[in-house]
Design a protein around this motif. Structure first.
Motif: not given
Length: 370
Positions: A50-55
């Motif tokens: 979902a794109g919520w790591t490594c912001l």
């Protein structure tokens, strides 16, 4: 929609009601890393998809190039949602940024995507029996044999080594060298002959930390970050990330723990004691100072000294507010506050003891003589 609003909506939808990970809420954390590892790694993959790591990472490497303010906003919403403790934080917060800064194009292509996806977990191979806070005394050796590094030695206090697929290890690669010279920073696969992991049982009865023995373990010659002999500089860069923005997430966890201590004090009547009430207020104020200093990015040694001493005091306070009930583990199981007290005893030792941090502050920040 702001990143904070986006994060709040996504976390609520996935962790509450009929959300796919409602059963995972609140799992894990210091002294509780044994809890539901497979569920929490599945959550890590869910976050990555979902794109919520490594912001903070660049967009081309799977991140969002998020500002520090947006990272703080996400950490705060993550804590408020009582989301499970992350299992990929060593990869995301330590080795990932190190490879981004010092790694080759090939290393970035190989190692960054599986960290972002939550597929590969990492551990940190720094401390040894004779090289803890005095990290420059590292004795684990590595030598080139053909197109591989062959590694022999021992690491200790290696967090999550028992579940990690890779280790970034500081090794001595120049025979006869000493202290900061002759060290190299190697990326080593854990699942191979020649690597043995032995859990270390802690006061909490769990085994987050481990001993790791390398007996002829191997890694490809290209799995070196930076030049041979330049490992100290790379290792210090990693420590900068360990005590930098990634600590903001830890502070949000501290806020949740403090809230639980206050609730316990109210339930037990300890909050009626003016001395204890003053200590609770002081803990709240000191945590606010910690957060503001974290945003200001002060010297790393000051940050580590401050949060570790504060957290140990919070553990002592957690035990006191429970009164006599805190002395007994019901059915042999520690409650959250008992676990906080026991686990926080280590905070002023690992990642650089308080004594060493005070030396660093004196010499490097204040410019005092050795």
């Amino acid at each position: 929609m702001s990143l904070r609003e986006e994060a709040r909506a996504w976390l609520t939808g996935n962790l509450y009601g009929s959300g796919p990970f409602a059963h995972a809420r609140g799992l894990g954390g210091p002294g509780r890393e044994h809890e539901a590892h497979e569920v929490r790694q599945a959550w890590e993959r869910h976050l990555g998809k979902a794109g919520w790591t490594c912001l903070s990472w660049p967009v081309e490497h799977g991140g969002r190039n998020a500002t520090l303010a947006d990272q703080v906003a996400f950490y705060e919403e993550y804590a408020r949602a009582d989301a499970p403790a992350r299992v990929g934080h060593i990869g995301e917060g330590l080795i990932g940024p190190t490879i981004l800064e010092h790694g080759t194009a090939e290393q970035k292509a190989r190692f960054l995507p599986p960290i972002q996806r939550g597929d590969e977990l990492w551990c940190q191979g720094y401390s040894e029996p004779e090289a803890g806070s005095d990290l420059a005394n590292v004795q684990t050796k590595a030598e080139i044999s053909g197109n591989e590094w062959v590694i022999t030695g021992q690491k200790v206090w290696t967090s999550l080594a028992h579940v990690a697929g890779w280790c970034f290890a500081l090794c001595r690669t120049e025979p006869g060298s000493s202290r900061h010279r002759g060290l190299s920073y190697l990326l080593v696969p854990m699942d191979q002959p020649g690597v043995e992991v032995r859990p270390i049982v802690q006061l909490t009865g769990t085994s987050e930390f481990n001993e790791v023995f390398f007996d002829g373990a191997r890694t490809a010659a290209g799995n070196i970050v930076g030049a041979p002999g330049d490992g100290w500089r790379v290792a210090m860069a990693t420590l900068g990330y360990e005590r930098g923005a990634s600590t903001l997430g830890r502070q949000i966890g501290f806020r949740r723990e403090l809230d639980r201590v206050v609730e316990a004090a109210q339930a037990s009547g300890a909050a009626d004691d003016p001395v204890l009430r003053d200590r609770l207020a002081r803990a709240w104020l000191e945590l606010e100072v910690m957060r503001l200093n974290g945003l200001r990015d002060p010297a790393m040694a000051i940050t580590k000294l401050y949060w570790s001493e504060w957290h140990r005091r919070l553990g002592e306070l957690a035990q006191e507010v429970q009164g006599r009930a805190g002395l007994v583990a019901e059915d042999g199981e520690l409650n959250d506050l008992q676990r906080l007290y026991l686990f926080s005893r280590a905070d002023t030792i690992y990642a650089g003891s308080s004594e060493i941090q005070r030396n660093l502050i004196a010499e490097r920040t204040l410019g005092l003589p050795r």
